[in-house]
Design an enzyme around this catalytic site. Structure first.
Site, PDB file in Angstrom:
ATOM      1  N   SER A   1       0.903  -1.059  -0.029  1.00 31.57           N
ATOM      2  CA  SER A   1       0.116   0.006   0.055  1.00 31.57           C
ATOM      3  C   SER A   1       1.056   1.283  -0.080  1.00 31.57           C
ATOM      4  O   SER A   1       1.529   1.401  -1.025  1.00 31.57           O
ATOM      5  CB  SER A   1      -1.041   0.137   1.285  1.00 31.57           C
ATOM      6  OG  SER A   1      -1.965   0.810   1.044  1.00 31.57           O
TER       7      SER A   1
ATOM      8  N   HIS B   1      -7.026  -5.949  -1.602  1.00 25.86           N
ATOM      9  CA  HIS B   1      -5.701  -5.209  -1.191  1.00 25.86           C
ATOM     10  C   HIS B   1      -4.989  -6.110  -0.140  1.00 25.86           C
ATOM     11  O   HIS B   1      -3.791  -5.770   0.171  1.00 25.86           O
ATOM     12  CB  HIS B   1      -6.169  -3.826  -0.280  1.00 25.86           C
ATOM     13  CG  HIS B   1      -5.283  -2.919  -0.035  1.00 25.86           C
ATOM     14  ND1 HIS B   1      -4.562  -2.217  -1.218  1.00 25.86           N
ATOM     15  CD2 HIS B   1      -4.749  -2.207   0.800  1.00 25.86           C
ATOM     16  CE1 HIS B   1      -3.754  -1.396  -0.486  1.00 25.86           C
ATOM     17  NE2 HIS B   1      -3.905  -1.541   0.571  1.00 25.86           N
TER      18      HIS B   1
ATOM     19  N   ASP C   1      -8.625  -5.329  -5.752  1.00 28.76           N
ATOM     20  CA  ASP C   1      -8.303  -4.133  -4.979  1.00 28.76           C
ATOM     21  C   ASP C   1      -8.793  -2.855  -5.512  1.00 28.76           C
ATOM     22  O   ASP C   1      -8.247  -2.471  -6.735  1.00 28.76           O
ATOM     23  CB  ASP C   1      -6.657  -3.963  -4.805  1.00 28.76           C
ATOM     24  CG  ASP C   1      -6.236  -3.046  -3.925  1.00 28.76           C
ATOM     25  OD1 ASP C   1      -6.880  -2.384  -3.392  1.00 28.76           O
ATOM     26  OD2 ASP C   1      -4.995  -2.783  -3.591  1.00 28.76           O
TER      27      ASP C   1
END
Length: 709
Positions: free
Chosen positions: A555, A672, A640
């Site tokens: 991320s 994610h 995601d």
């Protein structure tokens, strides 16, 4: 567990059940019951499969009299690529453990009924009850809709159910009945997808039902026709709802916004629904941040909840707010604590609130004295405590460390001493050579003291050399606590012979709000210097193989990896980025919760007169690819929607066009995170194959090939 024994146990439980109809429903599934799996361990070594052999403790609920604890344990089958959770109960001192269910379906949302005579839970969208001794299991809801959550009224005569409810038409079948094989969505505004799900016109609604005997009867939607969710998606649960002690009022959390307003605001509010007149009123006007998780004091005279002051900023401090019920002034009672309190728990006399809060990047248990409005820290040490509840004169909480999966602990509020009650994974851990870890404080380039976790391989020998892995944490905010992770398992990494360095760089939320705020609109600047300060400090150690250092992150941590790839000047021999942000300018209009990038970047990339935003975007990793020359592996999930997978594709394509050694791992069904057992093991095998090649096996990166004209 042996599969045949598991099926036999399931059959025995069905025979003990009182209701033959329920027996038939329980036995209808053709899936097998999953218990604790056998895992091969040789010489104490830990392969990735061990992570999927641990029992995962969850759904902890203390009985009303404080004498028993109900909880679930989830086990996974790698061959079947799934898991299921079963229900357990034990005495509050950890004795008399008993497994209550053995089903191929999972039991979830466990809670004791108010009278303490039964434990309630969900199974396959239906509400069930079971006696604490395992008898009298029965389905108590007959409604057609699937139930996602529930909350009994204090007297047990009524219940709130969370039920997905169709409100809007936006799918092909809703719009054109003759096109039943079409697959399409039609939207006219933002927020058309969230986390990993496309908007389908359904919303979580609260339904009020009567409880007659054991059965739930006559449910009614208290949010009729509203295109809003309560609890709030994607992760809200029944902690966002509260009954008044007399059962006359329901206070719930809801973000009553839609489209562009929803995408650019964090403004969830508290609403009070009165059963007598069926009227709803807003409790938290003019409060633009998150307001959520209401709780009444035991006497019903005070409402307590969590609130963020700044709208649009999801990492603001969570304040403890109090209001004299029903119309008193709202007061922040947590100003003296430079941390976000959570897991708030009143004592029966209303004089104390127990809670957890992060201090020096570890969640500790605190006691808040209501009269003096003062906090007292009860625990200390390098562990994480979560989900505090009362059991007589003891506290019950879940506890993890970087090398210990979650277990249920009893904590003495006088001494802070914790005792492991559940011991679900004690035997398996005893067979492993376990890594060790410590908390260090590293001096940053601007002379701050930064928490840095360092995880050492089993049987660490300071006379040897060890390759180093630097973890670039995501967020960019969030507490970098010693919690146990099944994806970024520092325990597993260290078990493969790596020293893992985990710096709480600028932006983490466990070192005070000023530290957390410092990263917004300053991406890739001081936070990157913090990361480098930590790894440089560790590389001074005689046991550190400074010629074999890798870096990884997910991320925002993936942003850090892509950024470091263009700035590191030879410090690292290999990189790995998971669901990372490669192009900040393109991230802004393609994510779903747009308030996040609006706040973090300071505005839109096309606003050329906005100097703050333009400075932020000038640090986007895609602008630094001309300096890329280090092997990089890129991992992304196709589902995601937070960081769309096109970011990972763009980074990989760029690396290939630049002739940089690279690998792309795409998971079509993951979001994610990587959640399914076989995908997770594949990810871990590829992870170690990649880093072992460059940090252990002595392979030197190939010279970057110049792209063909």
């Amino acid at each position: 567990m042996n599969m045949n024994k598991g099926l036999a146990a399931c059959t025995m439980l069905a025979m003990m059940a009182c209701n033959t109809t329920d027996q038939k429903k329980e036995g209808a599934t053709d899936q097998t019951v999953i218990g604790a799996p056998e895992v091969k361990i040789e010489n104490g070594q830990m392969p990735p499969e061990v992570l999927w052999a641990f029992g995962r403790v969850g759904n902890v609920s203390v009985s009303p009299d404080g004498k028993q604890i109900a909880y679930t344990v989830t086990y996974y089958s790698i061959p079947e690529n799934r898991g299921n959770a079963d229900l357990y109960v034990m005495d509050a001192d950890g004795t008399n453990k008993k497994q209550l269910t053995r089903t191929a379906a999972s039991e979830s949302a466990v809670a004791w009924k108010p009278d303490g005579k039964a434990i309630a839970y969900l199974r396959e969208g239906k509400l069930w009850n079971i006696a604490p001794d395992g008898s009298a299991e029965k389905q108590v809801s007959d409604i057609e809709q699937s139930i996602e959550g529930f909350l009994y009224a204090p007297a047990g005569d009524k219940i709130l159910l969370v039920i997905p409810t169709k409100i809007e038409k936006c799918m092909n079948g809703d719009l054109y009945e003759d096109l039943d094989k079409a697959k399409a969505y039609v939207y006219d505004d933002l927020m058309y997808r969230h986390w990993d799900t496309w908007k389908d016109g359904s919303y979580n609604h609260l339904y009020l039902g009567d409880v007659k005997g054991d059965k739930v009867k006559t449910v009614e939607d208290i949010m009729p026709g509203e295109p809003f969710d309560s609890p709030v998606k994607p992760f809200g649960g029944t902690e966002q709802i509260a009954w008044s002690p007399d059962g006359s009022v329901i206070v719930y959390t809801c973000k009553k916004l839609s489209g562009r307003d929803y995408a650019f605001q964090t403004n969830s509010n508290l609403y009070a629904y009165t059963l007598a007149d069926k009227q709803t009123r807003l409790l938290t006007p003019d409060m633009p941040g998150y307001d959520q998780n209401p709780q009444f004091s035991p006497d019903g005279k005070t409402l307590l909840w969590s609130s963020m002051r700044r709208g649009g900023y999801e990492a603001d401090k969570e304040r403890m707010m109090m209001m004299e019920w029903p119309n008193g002034q709202m007061v922040d009672v947590s100003d003296s604590l430079d941390a976000s309190p959570s897991s708030l728990q009143w004592t029966p006399d209303g004089k104390t609130i127990y809670l957890t809060a992060p201090i020096k990047e570890a969640y500790q248990i605190f006691a808040f004295d209501v009269a003096s409005r003062s906090f007292r820290q009860l625990t200390d040490g390098n562990q994480d405590y979560q989900h505090v509840a009362l059991a007589g004169n003891k506290l019950i909480a879940t506890r993890t460390t970087l090398v210990d999966p979650a277990e249920i602990y009893s904590v003495d509020p006088t001494t802070g001493k914790g005792t492991d009650l559940s011991q679900v994974n004690k035997d398996l851990l005893s067979k492993l050579n376990l890594p060790t870890f410590e908390k260090r404080f590293v001096t940053t380039t601007d002379n701050k003291q930064m928490v840095t976790w360092v995880v050492y391989p089993p049987k660490f020998d300071a006379s040897k050399k060890y390759p180093i892995l630097l973890m670039c944490t995501g967020g960019p905010q969030g507490v970098l606590s010693p919690s146990f992770s099944y994806r970024w398992s520092y325990m597993l990494m260290a078990a493969q012979g790596y020293v893992v360095v985990v710096p709480a760089r600028r932006g983490t939320s466990g070192s005070g709000q000023e530290w957390a705020d410092a990263i917004s609109k300053h991406h890739g600047t001081q936070d990157e210097q913090d990361l480098l300060a930590a790894v440089d400090e560790i590389c001074k150690e005689p046991w550190a193989d400074k010629d074999h250092v890798g870096a990884m992150g997910a991320s925002y941590g993936g942003f850090s990896i892509f950024h470091l790839a263009g700035t590191h000047k030879g410090r690292f021999k290999a990189f790995l980025a998971h669901c990372g942000i490669f192009n900040s300018e393109f991230m802004y209009p393609t994510t779903e919760e747009m308030f996040f990038d609006e706040w973090e970047n300071g505005g839109a990339p096309w606003d050329k007169d906005n100097k703050v935003a333009q400075n932020t975007y000038s640090h986007s990793p895609h602008l630094m690819v001309k300096n890329w020359n280090t092997p990089i592996m890129i991992v992304h999930g196709e589902q995601d929607f937070r960081v769309p997978y096109s970011q990972g594709m763009a980074a990989f394509n760029t690396a290939r066009m630049l002739g940089v050694e690279s690998r792309l791992l795409i998971f079509p069904t993951e979001n994610h995170w990587v959640l399914s057992p076989q995908n997770a093991i594949l990810w871990q095998r590829e992870f170690f194959k990649w880093f072992d090649k460059y940090l252990k096996n002595g392979d030197k990166p190939k010279e970057a090939e110049k792209p063909k004209a």
